[in-house]
Design a protein around this motif. Structure first.
Motif: not given
Length: 249
Positions: A22-40
């Motif tokens: 997971l290469r973080v491009r924008t340090l937005d914790v909520a969005q990163l977690v939401r995206e990962m939840h959608e992938r799962v």
């Protein structure tokens, strides 16, 4: 199906041995977690409790320990397991110690800046010498050939060469090659070509029902692949950082 048309905060790529990076491009914790939840949610068999390496190399500044801990906890709640940090800078090394996570040193050459050496006094140039004869070219390494089926739970890796499977790749199996992958049967598991970054690698199969395909880290899961190609002979290649699919004649 989740809408992924917006600019994503994290670019997920599949690594050489099936571990997600997971290469973080924008340090937005909520969005990163939401995206990962959608992938799962979209592919639970692939990403549920998957090992993930966190890569902060795309950020201008390394996050502080509290922010990084919040991201790790959010990713665990989303259903994946952060297992390491990708080596980036000395600040990343310090952060890994604070978080109690290992570093993957294989990322060092890609991200660690090279410090310039101080200039040395120039010595008198010697008289030109005859150019040495070029060394003999190393023989090309033959591709790896697998004659029997690759069964569920098995992983097959062709290092620095192509991989040819004369039989099937079962569901839950994984075939990986630094070059291209040829499957002369059904592809039902995962196929990862160009594992060391070869963007010219391709995937060919006689019956396409893959759980996941990836070339040079760019991946797609079955849910995102056109239905009219399923069960048919298919080739897959990378073009402008996007996977392309076409039926074989």
């Amino acid at each position: 199906m989740a809408n992924l048309d917006y600019e994503q905060a994290g670019e997920l790529k599949i690594g050489q041995v099936g571990i997600a990076n997971l290469r973080v491009r924008t340090l937005d914790v909520a969005q990163l977690v939401r995206e990962m939840h959608e992938r799962v949610e979209r592919a639970p068999r692939l990403f549920g409790r998957a090992a993930v390496i966190i890569d902060f190399g795309g950020l201008a500044r390394t996050p502080d320990a509290d922010t990084a801990r919040a991201l790790l906890e959010g990713l665990r709640e989303a259903g994946v397991l952060p297992v390491a940090l990708a080596y980036g800078t000395r600040e990343t090394e310090q952060l890994s110690e604070q978080l109690g996570l290992p570093l993957l040193a294989k990322f060092r050459a890609q991200y660690e800046p090279v410090e310039a050496a101080p200039p040395r006094p120039r010595a008198p140039e010697p008289a030109p010498a005859p150019a040495p004869a070029p060394p003999p070219a190393a023989p090309a390494r033959p591709g790896l050939m697998q004659k029997t089926p690759v069964r569920s739970g098995q992983q097959l890796y062709a290092e620095n060469r192509d991989l040819t499977v004369l039989s099937t790749v079962g569901a839950g199996a994984e075939v990986i090659a630094d070059g291209s992958i040829h499957v002369y049967g059904a592809l039902r598991g995962r196929a990862l070509a160009g594992a060391r970054g070869d963007t010219a690698a391709r995937i060919f199969c006689h019956e396409f029902n893959a759980e996941l395909v990836a070339i040079a880290g760019h991946y797609q899961v079955m849910e995102d692949i056109p239905r009219d190609l399923r069960g048919k002979p298919v080739q897959i290649w990378l073009e402008q950082e996007q996977l392309k699919f076409a039926a074989l004649p």
